[in-house]
Design a protein around this motif. Structure first.
Motif, PDB file in Angstrom:
ATOM      1  N   HIS A  40      10.116 -66.089  -2.230  1.00  0.00           N
ATOM      2  CA  HIS A  40       9.028 -66.069  -1.248  1.00  0.00           C
ATOM      3  C   HIS A  40       9.017 -64.743  -0.497  1.00  0.00           C
ATOM      4  CE1 HIS A  40       8.851 -70.744  -0.895  1.00  0.00           C
ATOM      5  NE2 HIS A  40       8.119 -70.288  -1.877  1.00  0.00           N
ATOM      6  N   ALA A  41       7.843 -64.125  -0.377  1.00  0.00           N
ATOM      7  CA  ALA A  41       7.739 -62.880   0.377  1.00  0.00           C
ATOM      8  C   ALA A  41       7.896 -63.133   1.867  1.00  0.00           C
ATOM      9  CB  ALA A  41       6.394 -62.210   0.091  1.00  0.00           C
ATOM     10  N   SER A  42       7.447 -64.288   2.333  1.00  0.00           N
ATOM     11  CA  SER A  42       7.488 -64.616   3.757  1.00  0.00           C
ATOM     12  C   SER A  42       8.388 -65.819   4.010  1.00  0.00           C
ATOM     13  CB  SER A  42       6.070 -64.916   4.263  1.00  0.00           C
ATOM     14  OG  SER A  42       6.095 -65.511   5.547  1.00  0.00           O
ATOM     15  N   LEU A  43       9.180 -65.741   5.079  1.00  0.00           N
ATOM     16  CA  LEU A  43      10.024 -66.868   5.445  1.00  0.00           C
ATOM     17  C   LEU A  43       9.182 -68.064   5.858  1.00  0.00           C
ATOM     18  CD1 LEU A  43      13.021 -67.689   5.821  1.00  0.00           C
ATOM     19  CD2 LEU A  43      12.805 -67.021   8.214  1.00  0.00           C
ATOM     20  N   GLY A  44       7.981 -67.797   6.375  1.00  0.00           N
ATOM     21  CA  GLY A  44       7.094 -68.876   6.795  1.00  0.00           C
ATOM     22  C   GLY A  44       6.721 -69.799   5.649  1.00  0.00           C
ATOM     23  N   THR A  45       6.618 -69.244   4.432  1.00  0.00           N
ATOM     24  CA  THR A  45       6.311 -70.066   3.264  1.00  0.00           C
ATOM     25  C   THR A  45       7.447 -71.036   2.983  1.00  0.00           C
ATOM     26  OG1 THR A  45       5.083 -68.192   2.340  1.00  0.00           O
ATOM     27  CG2 THR A  45       5.605 -69.996   0.844  1.00  0.00           C
ATOM     28  N   THR A  46       8.668 -70.567   3.165  1.00  0.00           N
ATOM     29  CA  THR A  46       9.842 -71.397   2.903  1.00  0.00           C
ATOM     30  C   THR A  46      10.008 -72.476   3.966  1.00  0.00           C
ATOM     31  OG1 THR A  46      10.841 -69.349   2.099  1.00  0.00           O
ATOM     32  CG2 THR A  46      12.277 -71.270   2.209  1.00  0.00           C
ATOM     33  N   GLN A  47       9.528 -72.214   5.180  1.00  0.00           N
ATOM     34  CA  GLN A  47       9.766 -73.135   6.297  1.00  0.00           C
ATOM     35  C   GLN A  47       9.086 -74.479   6.133  1.00  0.00           C
ATOM     36  OE1 GLN A  47       8.666 -70.526   9.551  1.00  0.00           O
ATOM     37  NE2 GLN A  47      10.788 -70.359  10.210  1.00  0.00           N
ATOM     38  N   ILE A  48       8.096 -74.575   5.236  1.00  0.00           N
ATOM     39  CA  ILE A  48       7.456 -75.881   5.013  1.00  0.00           C
ATOM     40  C   ILE A  48       8.486 -76.910   4.583  1.00  0.00           C
ATOM     41  CG2 ILE A  48       6.859 -75.308   2.624  1.00  0.00           C
ATOM     42  CD1 ILE A  48       4.366 -77.315   4.309  1.00  0.00           C
ATOM     43  N   TYR A  49       9.537 -76.455   3.893  1.00  0.00           N
ATOM     44  CA  TYR A  49      10.549 -77.388   3.403  1.00  0.00           C
ATOM     45  C   TYR A  49      11.427 -77.926   4.521  1.00  0.00           C
ATOM     46  CZ  TYR A  49       8.929 -75.438  -0.950  1.00  0.00           C
ATOM     47  OH  TYR A  49       8.119 -75.028  -1.976  1.00  0.00           O
TER      48      TYR A  49
ATOM     49  N   ARG B 121       9.164 -70.889 -10.742  1.00  0.00           N
ATOM     50  CA  ARG B 121       7.769 -71.223 -10.990  1.00  0.00           C
ATOM     51  C   ARG B 121       7.551 -71.454 -12.487  1.00  0.00           C
ATOM     52  NH1 ARG B 121       7.779 -66.622  -7.550  1.00  0.00           N
ATOM     53  NH2 ARG B 121       6.888 -67.012  -5.476  1.00  0.00           N
ATOM     54  N   VAL B 122       6.485 -72.167 -12.809  1.00  0.00           N
ATOM     55  CA  VAL B 122       6.197 -72.433 -14.214  1.00  0.00           C
ATOM     56  C   VAL B 122       5.903 -71.131 -14.950  1.00  0.00           C
ATOM     57  CG1 VAL B 122       3.728 -72.882 -13.800  1.00  0.00           C
ATOM     58  CG2 VAL B 122       4.843 -73.836 -15.827  1.00  0.00           C
ATOM     59  N   SER B 123       5.223 -70.174 -14.306  1.00  0.00           N
ATOM     60  CA  SER B 123       4.938 -68.891 -14.952  1.00  0.00           C
ATOM     61  C   SER B 123       6.228 -68.127 -15.228  1.00  0.00           C
ATOM     62  CB  SER B 123       4.012 -68.047 -14.068  1.00  0.00           C
ATOM     63  OG  SER B 123       4.605 -67.805 -12.797  1.00  0.00           O
ATOM     64  N   GLU B 124       7.191 -68.251 -14.327  1.00  0.00           N
ATOM     65  CA  GLU B 124       8.475 -67.583 -14.514  1.00  0.00           C
ATOM     66  C   GLU B 124       9.248 -68.209 -15.661  1.00  0.00           C
ATOM     67  OE1 GLU B 124       8.966 -66.370  -9.775  1.00  0.00           O
ATOM     68  OE2 GLU B 124      10.031 -68.109 -10.592  1.00  0.00           O
ATOM     69  N   LEU B 125       9.185 -69.534 -15.767  1.00  0.00           N
ATOM     70  CA  LEU B 125       9.863 -70.217 -16.864  1.00  0.00           C
ATOM     71  C   LEU B 125       9.251 -69.841 -18.209  1.00  0.00           C
ATOM     72  CD1 LEU B 125      11.516 -73.443 -17.290  1.00  0.00           C
ATOM     73  CD2 LEU B 125       9.348 -73.372 -18.514  1.00  0.00           C
TER      74      LEU B 125
ATOM     75  N   GLY C 188      25.628 -68.237 -15.643  1.00  0.00           N
ATOM     76  CA  GLY C 188      24.750 -69.249 -15.085  1.00  0.00           C
ATOM     77  C   GLY C 188      23.612 -68.658 -14.284  1.00  0.00           C
ATOM     78  N   THR C 189      22.964 -67.616 -14.842  1.00  0.00           N
ATOM     79  CA  THR C 189      21.853 -66.957 -14.148  1.00  0.00           C
ATOM     80  C   THR C 189      20.696 -66.707 -15.098  1.00  0.00           C
ATOM     81  OG1 THR C 189      22.751 -64.740 -14.607  1.00  0.00           O
ATOM     82  CG2 THR C 189      23.373 -65.776 -12.505  1.00  0.00           C
ATOM     83  N   ALA C 190      19.510 -66.577 -14.518  1.00  0.00           N
ATOM     84  CA  ALA C 190      18.312 -66.230 -15.284  1.00  0.00           C
ATOM     85  C   ALA C 190      17.580 -65.120 -14.543  1.00  0.00           C
ATOM     86  CB  ALA C 190      17.402 -67.441 -15.457  1.00  0.00           C
ATOM     87  N   ARG C 191      17.097 -64.139 -15.281  1.00  0.00           N
ATOM     88  CA  ARG C 191      16.316 -63.039 -14.700  1.00  0.00           C
ATOM     89  C   ARG C 191      14.835 -63.354 -14.900  1.00  0.00           C
ATOM     90  NH1 ARG C 191      18.217 -59.337 -17.626  1.00  0.00           N
ATOM     91  NH2 ARG C 191      16.476 -59.079 -19.090  1.00  0.00           N
ATOM     92  N   VAL C 192      14.118 -63.552 -13.800  1.00  0.00           N
ATOM     93  CA  VAL C 192      12.712 -63.960 -13.880  1.00  0.00           C
ATOM     94  C   VAL C 192      11.814 -62.911 -13.249  1.00  0.00           C
ATOM     95  CG1 VAL C 192      13.300 -66.420 -13.853  1.00  0.00           C
ATOM     96  CG2 VAL C 192      12.802 -65.266 -11.701  1.00  0.00           C
ATOM     97  N   LEU C 193      10.572 -62.903 -13.695  1.00  0.00           N
ATOM     98  CA  LEU C 193       9.561 -61.995 -13.150  1.00  0.00           C
ATOM     99  C   LEU C 193       8.594 -62.820 -12.321  1.00  0.00           C
ATOM    100  CD1 LEU C 193       8.905 -58.950 -13.392  1.00  0.00           C
ATOM    101  CD2 LEU C 193       7.226 -59.553 -15.141  1.00  0.00           C
ATOM    102  N   GLY C 194       8.641 -62.622 -10.989  1.00  0.00           N
ATOM    103  CA  GLY C 194       7.846 -63.434 -10.077  1.00  0.00           C
ATOM    104  C   GLY C 194       6.512 -62.816  -9.732  1.00  0.00           C
ATOM    105  N   LYS C 195       5.933 -63.270  -8.628  1.00  0.00           N
ATOM    106  CA  LYS C 195       4.635 -62.765  -8.183  1.00  0.00           C
ATOM    107  C   LYS C 195       4.732 -61.281  -7.844  1.00  0.00           C
ATOM    108  CE  LYS C 195       2.606 -67.037  -6.397  1.00  0.00           C
ATOM    109  NZ  LYS C 195       2.017 -67.695  -5.215  1.00  0.00           N
TER     110      LYS C 195
END
Length: 300
Positions: free
Chosen positions: A272-281, A149-153, A166-173
């Protein structure tokens, strides 16, 4: 308790207890203040189901989108549910509140060819050594390469990025931390920025900071600048002016699924907290598959 005071208390609860992002808290407050304006100067206990229905009806007459109505109804349910738990009101008036379902619009996604064209062009531009171009190339590679996410970046510090792994530690929602991988092109772009771009930008700052991505004056790069960058370079490729950093996240997720990635792995990568959010893709990928089929199959 009057409605305004209750909204302020709820916003503080969202910030300190649920630990939602400042942007999310502002969104809740905006929706609930719209309710306050519609209800007038009344106490919290004076807002009943009819008042809530009238509020949404006025929004409908105003021409608000279904997604806006659904979001505001959800904000009201969350608010009055909290107020009931806190025993500020005896009964929750929002339990029977119904709003139109959100439309199922598919996210904006750029093709693999368009992304290759975009990133190759930015790499060539960054080769000139301009610190802002070096930074912008690294930003675009990381947004697409890691799907963050832009906030994470914007929240990344230098120590959060491990170029060797090749990893980044980000703070999400919800202040949930996760480690995301990125590929060699993003690693190369970040390495070039850290070596040749960031030191120049950092020298312009009044104090030394830990932020990974810096603005032209040396301070931490903000979301607004990232939105402007993405809109400028991506809009011509996807054919819409209303495009932002989230489109690169959508694009990364769709390309992963197109390439055979497991849905749960993509869910974990995106945070994503819910798999349903990912399923849109999966719907995006299915639509692309259908379009290809109709163009290519003789019996389509």
């Amino acid at each position: 308790m009057d409605l305004e005071a209750a909204i302020d208390a709820f916003a503080e609860h969202l910030r300190t207890v649920r630990r939602l992002s400042p942007a999310t808290v502002r969104a809740y407050r905006t929706d609930l203040r719209d309710l306050r304006d519609a209800a007038g100067s009344v106490g919290l206990e004076s807002v009943d189901l009819e008042a809530l229905r009238d509020w949404l009806w006025r929004a409908t007459q105003r021409g608000d989108a279904r997604s806006t109505l659904a979001r505001r109804a959800a904000a009201a349910r969350s608010f009055f549910g909290w107020a009931t738990e806190q025993q500020l009101i005896a009964h929750d008036p929002s339990l029977r509140l119904i709003a139109p379902k959100r439309g199922h619009s598919l996210p904006t996604v750029a093709s693999k060819e368009a992304m290759a064209q975009l990133l190759d062009g930015r790499r060539e531009l960054a080769a000139g050594g301009d610190p802002v171009n070096l930074r912008d190339h690294a930003v675009l590679e990381l947004l697409y390469g890691a799907g963050i996410r832009v906030s994470e970046l914007c929240g990344l510090d230098v120590d959060d990025v491990d170029l060797q792994r090749g990893t980044a530690r980000v703070l999400g929602k919800g202040s949930k931390e996760r480690v995301v991988p990125f590929g060699a092109p993003a690693g190369d772009a970040i390495g070039a920025y850290l070596t040749r771009g960031r030191p120049v930008l950092a020298a312009r700052a009044t104090r030394d900071g830990a932020a990974m991505f810096l603005g032209s004056r040396g301070g931490r790069l903000g979301p607004r600048a990232v939105y402007a960058l993405v809109a400028d370079v991506l809009a011509p490729l996807v054919g819409t002016e209303t495009v932002g950093p989230h489109a690169l996240r959508h694009t990364a997720a769709t390309h992963l699924l197109d390439g055979g990635a497991d849905l749960r792995a993509v869910q974990e990568l995106l945070g994503h907290a819910s798999l349903g959010t990912t399923q849109i893709y999966t719907h995006v990928s299915a639509e692309r598959l259908t379009a290809t089929y109709r163009l290519a199959h003789p019996r389509a």
